[in-house]
Write an enzyme that holds these catalytic residues in place. Structure first.
Site, short mmCIF file in Angstrom:
data_model
loop_
_atom_site.label_atom_id
_atom_site.label_comp_id
_atom_site.label_asym_id
_atom_site.label_seq_id
_atom_site.Cartn_x
_atom_site.Cartn_y
_atom_site.Cartn_z
N CYS A 178 -16.53 0.09 -9.01
CA CYS A 178 -15.52 -0.66 -9.77
C CYS A 178 -15.16 -1.98 -9.09
O CYS A 178 -15.58 -2.26 -7.98
CB CYS A 178 -14.27 0.21 -9.91
SG CYS A 178 -13.55 0.57 -8.29
N ASP A 222 -1.49 -0.51 5.91
CA ASP A 222 -1.79 0.08 7.22
C ASP A 222 -3.28 0.05 7.55
O ASP A 222 -3.67 0.52 8.62
CB ASP A 222 -1.27 1.51 7.31
CG ASP A 222 -2.08 2.49 6.47
OD1 ASP A 222 -2.34 2.17 5.28
OD2 ASP A 222 -2.46 3.56 6.98
N ASP A 271 0.85 -1.18 0.00
CA ASP A 271 0.00 0.00 0.00
C ASP A 271 0.90 1.24 0.00
O ASP A 271 2.06 1.17 0.41
CB ASP A 271 -0.88 -0.06 1.27
CG ASP A 271 -1.53 1.26 1.56
OD1 ASP A 271 -2.27 1.76 0.68
OD2 ASP A 271 -1.31 1.82 2.66
N ASP A 317 -0.13 5.16 0.87
CA ASP A 317 -0.29 6.16 1.94
C ASP A 317 -0.34 5.50 3.32
O ASP A 317 -1.13 4.60 3.57
CB ASP A 317 -1.57 6.97 1.71
CG ASP A 317 -1.52 7.75 0.40
OD1 ASP A 317 -0.42 8.12 -0.05
OD2 ASP A 317 -2.60 7.99 -0.18
N TYR A 333 -5.76 13.48 1.53
CA TYR A 333 -5.60 13.49 0.06
C TYR A 333 -4.40 14.35 -0.27
O TYR A 333 -4.40 15.55 0.00
CB TYR A 333 -6.86 14.06 -0.61
CG TYR A 333 -8.07 13.17 -0.47
CD1 TYR A 333 -8.13 11.94 -1.12
CD2 TYR A 333 -9.16 13.55 0.31
CE1 TYR A 333 -9.22 11.12 -1.00
CE2 TYR A 333 -10.27 12.73 0.44
CZ TYR A 333 -10.30 11.51 -0.23
OH TYR A 333 -11.39 10.70 -0.11
N GLN A 371 -6.88 5.69 -4.90
CA GLN A 371 -6.68 7.15 -5.01
C GLN A 371 -7.99 7.81 -5.44
O GLN A 371 -8.10 8.38 -6.53
CB GLN A 371 -5.53 7.46 -5.98
CG GLN A 371 -4.16 7.03 -5.45
CD GLN A 371 -3.74 7.78 -4.19
OE1 GLN A 371 -4.15 8.91 -3.95
NE2 GLN A 371 -2.90 7.15 -3.35
MG MG Z 1 -2.77 3.23 3.53
#
Ligand code: MG
Length: 191
Positions: free
Chosen positions: A105, A134, A9, A11, A20, A53
């Site tokens: 999706c 995370d 992953d 972020d 964001y 995203q």
């Molecule tokens: Mg993450």
């Protein structure tokens, strides 16, 4: 030859989770992340980033901007003598005002299309796949796709483990303080 593969992953796992991320300055790679990725690559693993995203569908940033962020990330990795083998992202959010992104999706984690797409384009050994993230949605996706899973305590990790662990129907195979320790648990065959 097919290779063992670690999906990671983005972020909160590779970089600080700053909501964001809509400016290059807000994109801050954790200091241990390049070493972790280099260790995996030097030991023969493919490394593939899998990231939701939805900021794109929400009109907070564009796909073009996301590419700039990923170029910045790859430059940092390359300076450290490494790189990732692929980056797969889901730009969708079904409530988007932009029809091309307003899709329920099959790629948004915990769904597994991003991993399936990676398997189509890279020499991935399906019997040796790992997912590091995370959030529990990262772990769910990993389990759904047949990966061994590691949850890190950076980003949302510590909070989700503290508050939600008992609700999770299936637990991660391993919990690590951060991406580097997660990587070492794979290389040392702890999972
Ligand atoms: Mg993450």
């Amino acid at each position: 030859m097919k290779k063992p593969t670690v999906f990671i992953d983005r972020d909160g796992t590779i970089n600080r989770d700053a909501g964001y991320i809509n400016s290059l300055d807000n994109f801050e790679v954790y200091p241990f992340a390049p070493q972790a990725i280099k260790l995996l690559k030097d030991n023969g693993y493919l490394v593939v980033i899998i990231t939701n995203q939805a900021g794109i569908a929400r009109g907070i940033f564009t796909e073009n901007f996301l590419e700039k962020i990923h170029n910045k990330m790859r430059k940092i990795l390359q300076k450290n003598g490494t790189d990732v083998d692929g980056i797969f992202y889901c730009p969708h959010y079904k409530g988007s005002k932009m029809p091309e992104y307003a899709i329920d999706c099959d790629c948004r984690k915990p769904k597994i299309k991003m991993i399936e797409d990676a398997i189509k384009t890279l020499p991935i050994d399906r019997d040796s796949m790992y997912m590091i993230g995370d959030k529990y949605t990262d772990i769910q996706m990993g389990i759904n796709a047949g990966c061994k899973t590691i949850m890190v305590k950076t980003g949302y990790g510590a909070g989700e483990i503290e508050n939600d662990y008992h609700n999770w129907p299936k637990k991660p195979d391993f919990i690590a303080d951060n991406l580097l320790l997660a990587t070492l648990s794979i290389l040392n065959k702890k999972i």
